[in-house]
Each structure stands twice: as structure tokens, then as C-alpha cells.
Design a protein around this motif. Structure first.
Motif, mmCIF file in Angstrom:
data_model
loop_
_atom_site.group_PDB
_atom_site.id
_atom_site.type_symbol
_atom_site.label_atom_id
_atom_site.label_comp_id
_atom_site.label_asym_id
_atom_site.label_seq_id
_atom_site.Cartn_x
_atom_site.Cartn_y
_atom_site.Cartn_z
ATOM 1 N N ALA A 1 0.841 -1.195 0.000
ATOM 2 C CA ALA A 1 0.000 0.000 0.000
ATOM 3 C C ALA A 1 0.872 1.238 0.000
ATOM 4 C CB ALA A 1 -0.927 0.000 1.212
ATOM 5 N N GLU A 2 0.333 2.327 -0.535
ATOM 6 C CA GLU A 2 1.081 3.583 -0.573
ATOM 7 C C GLU A 2 1.243 4.121 0.843
ATOM 8 O OE1 GLU A 2 0.845 7.894 -2.882
ATOM 9 O OE2 GLU A 2 -0.651 6.343 -3.246
ATOM 10 N N PRO A 3 2.428 4.653 1.202
ATOM 11 C CA PRO A 3 2.621 5.199 2.545
ATOM 12 C C PRO A 3 1.611 6.296 2.869
ATOM 13 C CG PRO A 3 4.714 5.026 1.373
ATOM 14 C CD PRO A 3 3.646 4.729 0.373
ATOM 15 N N TYR A 4 1.240 6.372 4.139
ATOM 16 C CA TYR A 4 0.311 7.377 4.681
ATOM 17 C C TYR A 4 -1.104 7.229 4.123
ATOM 18 C CZ TYR A 4 4.900 9.491 5.458
ATOM 19 O OH TYR A 4 6.212 9.690 5.779
ATOM 20 N N MET A 5 -1.415 6.083 3.525
ATOM 21 C CA MET A 5 -2.734 5.901 2.927
ATOM 22 C C MET A 5 -3.495 4.831 3.680
ATOM 23 S SD MET A 5 -3.433 7.944 0.419
ATOM 24 C CE MET A 5 -4.565 7.125 -0.676
ATOM 25 N N GLY A 6 -3.967 5.169 4.896
ATOM 26 C CA GLY A 6 -4.698 4.210 5.696
ATOM 27 C C GLY A 6 -5.977 3.755 5.035
#
Length: 455
Positions: free
Chosen positions: A234-239
Motif C-alpha cells: 500500500a502507498e505510505p500514509y494511505m490508511g
């Protein structure tokens, strides 16, 4: 004339009789201009050119999060140094409240994650179509306290937590596997996926995870390349891109909160209702279990979650089991060996060799020595025995299940060996199946001996 003034300058409606009296007196003293707000025509904002605006934005974007009064004061100092015109506090405040300015400054001021919560475009996505289309993995402490004697103080530490690494089916939200540990390691990640794969007998089309160091480790990346599933970080900071983030929150407050040793919503929880009652926990240490007991609690909590009815009236178990997927990769025993068993190593790079003697082949794992034989139909495989007694093999084994090993030579799979069967020294201790095995063992031994005599 007053009506014309209202039309031209946006004069506000008089809100009460007292205001009307005050305005009337001002009108009698100063004329129609007294009815128009002094804010009208204020040109302070016009003094800000692009250089001035950039300076204000830089101050506001600073990670130290200056207040607007501080930003105004710092700007005035810059203006004095650079001979810029001064501006009022209201000019600075009004400029910073502009939505476009907020868009440009919030990431530097509060970080990417918070910026994305407000400004990132959101695409609504449908859940995975079928069970095992996608598994989502992530680690987090199980929010349950257990107690342990502190080795330094020799007192009870009542606030210990186990680190958990669950594997979630993205279609049903069923927890299909997990592993427990002290922190997130490569072995913990591997064990969790293995647990899910063995329990379901399959691998998914896609595995999604975050970008933790344990997952990005070379050994894990190489392993992801070998398995048939596609690995997608998953892309960082993308909860929002990871459904497991939502599951953690729901799992904590619908399941774990039922336990007296519930640890609360974690360090990021803000509301009082999401924190544990520390005072109550200190008065009731008996409510906090030991390590072995909390492992059982976690197992129970996972079962409770998987059987809990969701908003659509179905439990994760029902949604997982009632939908037939034609996309999953079914695991054979050879697949399990290929993807999840490990070679016994001599060093980090050299695979160890073991000799197969007339006592079988013996390996040691975690201080436990286990001997194995190659069997065929529940009896010693005579054909293998003839060809390979005293031969050498590389051994692949399952660290979690020592009932069986696989034997290799020069990278080629040869056969499986089972944990050695034993006989009783005292024959009266034998059960019927023991007697049957012993009889067949003696017959096989005699057959091998006779073959040698014939040659």
C-alpha cells in the motif's frame, strides 16, 4: 439614498430596534456614510504581493505550527528587514483562511497523513469480489494487557501486550490466520501468511501490506517473488487503502472491549472512552491474565470476530464459506513444502547434509532431536532402503510441525520421510496396531536380508 447605499455597498439589515436607534443617531450626526461598515474599502489585503504571500505561507507551513499572531509578528519583522509594507493581523488571518492557501500549507504544517484526510481525492472502491481474491496483512499490538514479573524490579508489570500480525480476507473480513510475537519481524510476517495458507489450503491472487521494514526485507521480497500471489504494498500514509486499518478499530471496540484487560484504543486514541481505566486495572490485577492465558484470549477473540454478525446480517465465516471462488490457488502438499518449509542450513549460504543410516535420518530443531524413516504403505520403503542407506541428503522441514521432512539431492526432490515409528520393549504394552506394524517391520527386514543372501 440609503437604499442606493445598501445596493452599492452591501449594507447589512438592521438586526434590532436598539441597533436602529444607534444607527439613526449616527445618521443624524454624520449622514448616510455612517450606515456603511468601516470594513468596506479596506485595502490592506491588496498590499500582499506574491513574495509577501509566499513568506506568510512559509511561516504557516513550518512544522513548529506557529499561531497566527506569531506569524503576523514574524512577518512584520521580515517586512521591516526587507522594507515591505506592513499589514494588519486581520489581513494575515484572512489570507491563511483561504482554502487554496490551506491546501498548499497543511502538508508541511501537519504532515502528509493529516493533509490527505482533508484534501486527498477519495475514490470509492468495491470490496474484493470473492474470498481469497485478496488478503490484507498488517501488524499491531493486540489491545489486551497481560502481566509478567519484571526481571529488574521483580514486581508485576501489568501493562504487557502481545504483538499480533493478522491476515484478513478482503472479501469477507474474516481473520483467516495470524501470528503472535514481541515485535514485527520477517519470521512473524512469514508465520502469519503460512498460518493463513495452511488453514485455508490456498493462496490468494493478491497480498496487500504496508511498507514496514520486516516486509521489505530482502528475504521476504524474494519469497513474495516465488509464490504465485501478486504482492502489492500500500502507498505510505494511505490508511484508507488498507481495509485492515478499519478492521483493527472495529475489532478493538466490538470484541476486545468485552475483556476486562482491554488496553484501550492505543496511543493515538483521543477520547476518554477509548482509553483503559488504569485505576480499575491497578485495583484488580487478578483481571489481567498471564501470557499463556492471553494467547487463549486472542484465539477466542478471533473466533468471536469471525462469528459476529455484520451489518448485512452475515458473519465473516458465513461470507467466506458461502461464496465459491474460482480464482484461488489451491495448495498441494508439494506446494506447502516449496513455499513454507525451510532447508536445514550449515551457514547462511550453505545447506547442510544429513546421512540416512539404518537408524534413519536425524535432525535437531530448538534442542529437540527427531529421527525419520521413509515409509511406503505404513512400512519401511524397501526400494528406497536398497538405494539410499548411508546416502546423504539435504533436508527441508516445517519449523511448526516436525512430523515430516522432505529429502533433496542436488536441488532435486527425492521423497518424504515421516517421524520414526517406535515399538515397545515390553510386548504386553503393544496395542493391536503396534503388533501389526512390528510384524510387518520384521518381515521387511528379513526380505532385505534374503535379497543380499541371494546375490
Amino acid at each position: 439614498m440609503i437604499l442606493n447605499g445598501k445596493s452599492l455597498y452591501g449594507m447589512k439589515r438592521i438586526s434590532s430596534y436598539r441597533v436602529f436607534q444607534r444607527k439613526l443617531r449616527a445618521f443624524e450626526e454624520s449622514g448616510p456614510s455612517s450606515l456603511i461598515s468601516r470594513k468596506h474599502g479596506n485595502r490592506n489585503g491588496a498590499k500582499l504581493n506574491e513574495i509577501h504571500k509566499a513568506a506568510i505561507r512559509t511561516l504557516y507551513s513550518d512544522h513548529r505550527k506557529y499561531t497566527i499572531p506569531t506569524i503576523h509578528q514574524k512577518y512584520l519583522e521580515l517586512a521591516k528587514q526587507n522594507k515591505w509594507p506592513g499589514v494588519t493581523f486581520e489581513t494575515v488571518r484572512s489570507y491563511l483562511q483561504n482554502p487554496e492557501v490551506q491546501f498548499m500549507t497543511q502538508r508541511g504544517r501537519n504532515g502528509t497523513a493529516i493533509w490527505r484526510n482533508t484534501f486527498d481525492p477519495i475514490l470509492k472502491r468495491e470490496k474484493a469480489r470473492m474470498p481469497n481474491d485478496m488478503w490484507v496483512i498488517d501488524g499491531s499490538p493486540w489491545e489486551l494487557f497481560y502481566k509478567e514479573i519484571d526481571k529488574k524490579t521483580h514486581r508485576w508489570n501489568l501493562r504487557k501486550r502481545i504483538y499480533g500480525f493478522p491476515v484478513i480476507d478482503a472479501h469477507s473480513w474474516k481473520i483467516i490466520g495470524y501470528a503472535n510475537g514481541n515485535t514485527e519481524t520477517e519470521q512473524l510476517v512469514f508465520s502469519a501468511i503460512k498460518n493463513a495458507a495452511i488453514s485455508t489450503g490456498s493462496l490468494p491472487r493478491v497480498i496487500q501490506s504496508d511498507n514496514s521494514a520486516a516486509i521489505k526485507a530482502n528475504s521476504m521480497m524474494e519469497w513474495f517473488d516465488r509464490i504465485p500471489s501478486h504482492f502489492i504494498p500500500a502507498e505510505p500514509y494511505m490508511g484508507r487503502s488498507k481495509p485492515i486499518e478499519t478492521l483493527f478499530k472495529s475489532f478493538n471496540f466490538t470484541i476486545l472491549k468485552e475483556f476486562h484487560n482491554f488496553a484501550g484504543g492505543g496511543i493515538t486514541a483521543k477520547r476518554n472512552d477509548t482509553h483503559a481505566n488504569d485505576e480499575w486495572l491497578m485495583k484488580h490485577p487478578e483481571a489481567i491474565p498471564l501470557y499463556d492465558d492471553i494467547v487463549e484470549q486472542i484465539e477466542l477473540a478471533v473466533k468471536m470476530w469471525n462469528n459476529r454478525k455484520m451489518g448485512d446480517g452475515l458473519s465473516p465465516n458465513e461470507k467466506y464459506e458461502h461464496a465459491e471462488s474460482d480464482t484461488i490457488y489451491k495448495l498441494s502438499l508439494l506446494d506447502q513444502i516449496t513455499y513454507f518449509w525451510k532447508f536445514k542450513m550449515k551457514s547462511k549460504t550453505d545447506i547442510r547434509q544429513f546421512q540416512y543410516t539404518n537408524k534413519g535420518i536425524t535432525i535437531q530443531h530448538n534442542k529437540e532431536k527427531v529421527s525419520y524413516h521413509v515409509y511406503m504403505g505404513g512400512q519401511i520403503d524397501k526400494d528406497f532402503w536398497r538405494k539410499h542407506v548411508n546416502d546423504y541428503f539435504n533436508v527441508k522441514f516445517d519449523p511448526d510441525d516436525l512430523s515430516m521432512i522432505s529429502l533433496y539431492q542436488e536441488g532435486r526432490f527425492i521423497t518424504l520421510a515421516e517421524r520414526q515409528k517406535t515399538g515397545n520393549l515390553c510386548v504386553i504394552d503393544n496395542k493391536p496396531e503396534d503388533t501389526k506394524f512390528l510384524k510387518r517391520f520384521l518381515e521387511a527386514r528379513m526380505e532385505l536380508l534374503n535379497e543380499v543372501d541371494e546375490t
